[in-house]
Design an enzyme around this catalytic site. Structure first.
Site, short mmCIF file in Angstrom:
data_model
loop_
_atom_site.label_atom_id
_atom_site.label_comp_id
_atom_site.label_asym_id
_atom_site.label_seq_id
_atom_site.Cartn_x
_atom_site.Cartn_y
_atom_site.Cartn_z
N TYR A 93 1.19 -61.91 -27.82
CA TYR A 93 -0.07 -60.66 -27.08
C TYR A 93 -0.99 -60.80 -26.95
CZ TYR A 93 2.57 -58.57 -31.76
OH TYR A 93 3.43 -58.03 -32.86
N PRO A 152 4.63 -48.39 -39.35
CA PRO A 152 4.56 -47.30 -40.03
C PRO A 152 4.14 -45.65 -39.50
CG PRO A 152 3.09 -48.46 -40.27
CD PRO A 152 3.55 -49.28 -39.97
N LEU A 153 3.51 -46.30 -38.38
CA LEU A 153 3.34 -44.31 -38.61
C LEU A 153 3.32 -44.24 -36.45
CD1 LEU A 153 -0.89 -44.65 -39.33
CD2 LEU A 153 0.95 -42.78 -39.77
N GLY A 154 4.88 -45.20 -36.36
CA GLY A 154 5.96 -44.27 -35.15
C GLY A 154 4.95 -44.79 -34.34
N ARG A 155 3.75 -45.73 -33.81
CA ARG A 155 3.20 -46.01 -32.75
C ARG A 155 2.06 -44.97 -32.85
NH1 ARG A 155 5.57 -50.62 -30.27
NH2 ARG A 155 7.56 -51.05 -30.75
N GLY A 156 1.73 -44.53 -32.91
CA GLY A 156 0.86 -42.64 -33.44
C GLY A 156 1.79 -41.67 -33.67
#
Length: 332
Positions: free
Chosen positions: A56, A206-210
Site C-alpha cells: 500500500y 464490507p461496504l462494497g468499496r463504498g
C-alpha cells in the site's frame, strides 16, 4: 467496542477494525493530516485492529501507521501482509512473490516502518502460483519462531489452500472480501473451512468499496484526483452501477424503516454473521469512521435479516469485483 477472538491461537481484536489502505493508495488523493486524525479517533473509539500491507504505497501506508501508533504500541493489534512483489527500487512489479527469502527480507522493512519489534498478524497477501504454499508458510512459521510475528493469516485463498497452509502452521485469520455485494465465501467453502479448522475470518470491503453507502449512483460520483481503484473495477462501470442500484435502493428503504442508514445496515449484517467474523471497513475520514463504528450498536431482527437475504442474495450483484486479469488470483 465489542472484542472478538480470531482463531484457536486466540488473537483478541475489536469486532470492527480499520482498513487503512485508502489512506495512501487506491481511493483518490491522500490527506495525511486527516488520516492520522482518523486513526487517532479510531483508537479513542475502541478500535484495536489496524490493517495494512507493504504494497500500500508501496511502503507509505506502513510508515503512516508507524507514525500514528508511536508511543501507543500496546493499544493496537498491528496486521500487515506480504507477497505483492516490490523491487529493490521500491516499485510494485505486479507479480506475486511467496519465496522464503523474499518473506524473510520483507518482514524486516515492515517492522522498521511500523516502529515495532514484532507484528501481531502477518498475512500472505496472495498465493504465489510458482511457489508451493507450504514453502511460503514454512518461512512465515520461522518468523513466528523467531518472535518477529505472533500470528499468521492468508488473504483471498480457497479452501484447499487454506488447509495446506494451516497444516504447516495454524492460521489465526483468513481475510477475504465479504459484504452484501460479495457473498462468495458463503458458497465456495471458505467460511465452512475456516469454521471447521477454528480460524477467524476478517472481512475486507464490507461496504462494497463504498457502493453500499448509497452515495455512488454513477461513475461521476467516484472522486476525481489520484488513482481510484473503482475506475478500473467492472462492478463500477456505469452499466453495472445501473443494474446494482435497485439493490442498494431497496436496502436503503429497509434501513430507513429500521431506523438506521444503509451503510450501518450493511456493516451490522457482516458483524451478525458470527462471533468469528471481524469487519475492517476502510476509511480515511473521521466522519465516516464514526458512522461505521455506530453500526456496532445496530441489532437486526430475524425479519430484517430475512428481508436482507431476499433483497441481496448471493449472485445478485452485476460485475466482477476485480478486473479480468486479477480474478484468477483469487480463491486459489
Amino acid at each position: 467496542m465489542e472484542t472478538r477472538t480470531l482463531g484457536k491461537p486466540g488473537l483478541d481484536v475489536s469486532a470492527q477494525g480499520l482498513g487503512c489502505m485508502g489512506m495512501t493508495i487506491g481511493y483518490g488523493e491522500a490527506d495525511t493530516t486527516e488520516a492520522l486524525a482518523t486513526i487517532d479517533r479510531a483508537l479513542e473509539l475502541g478500535v484495536t485492529l489496524l490493517d495494512t500491507a507493504d504494497m500500500y504505497g508501496p511502503y507509505a501506508n506502513e510508515e503512516l501507521i508507524g507514525r500514528a501508533v508511536a508511543g501507543r504500541r500496546d493499544e493496537v493489534v498491528l496486521s500487515s501482509k506480504v507477497g505483492a512483489e516490490i523491487d529493490e527500487n521500491g516499485q510494485l512489479t505486479w507479480r506475486h512473490n511467496g519465496r522464503p527469502d523474499y518473506i524473510h527480507r520483507s518482514i524486516k522493512g515492515t517492522l522498521r516502518r511500523l516502529g515495532t519489534d514484532h507484528l501481531d498478524l502477518y498475512y500472505l497477501h496472495r498465493v504465489d502460483p510458482d511457489v508451493p504454499v507450504e514453502e511460503s508458510f514454512g518461512a512465515l512459521a520461522e518468523l513466528v519462531k523467531a518472535g518477529l510475528v505472533r500470528h499468521l493469516g492468508i488473504s483471498e485463498a480457497g479452501p484447499a489452500t487454506i488447509r495446506r497452509a494451516h497444516a504447516v502452521h495454524p492460521l489465526t485469520a483468513v481475510q477475504t472480501e465479504y459484504s452484501l455485494f460479495t457473498r462468495d465465501v458463503e458458497v465456495n467453502g471458505v467460511l465452512d473451512t475456516v469454521r471447521e479448522l477454528g480460524i477467524g475470518f476478517v472481512a475486507y470491503s464490507p461496504l462494497g468499496r463504498g457502493f453500499l453507502t448509497g452515495t455512488i449512483r454513477g461513475t461521476s460520483d467516484i472522486p476525481e484526483g489520484g488513482f481510484d481503484f473503482r475506475r478500473i473495477a467492472p462492478r463500477f462501470e456505469d452499466e453495472n452501477i445501473r443494474r446494482n442500484l435497485p439493490v442498494v435502493d431497496q436496502l436503503s428503504d429497509l434501513a430507513a424503516a429500521s431506523g438506521t442508514t444503509v451503510s450501518r445496515l450493511a456493516l451490522a449484517w457482516v458483524l451478525s454473521r458470527g462471533q468469528d467474523v471481524v469487519a475492517i471497513p476502510g476509511t480515511k475520514r473521521r466522519t465516516y469512521l464514526e458512522e461505521n463504528i455506530s453500526a456496532n450498536d445496530v441489532r437486526l431482527s430475524e425479519d430484517v435479516l430475512a428481508a436482507i437475504d431476499s433483497i441481496a442474495p448471493y449472485g445478485i450483484t452485476a460485475g466482477d469485483r476485480y478486473p479480468a486479469s486479477e480474478m484468477p488470483q483469487l480463491n486459489r
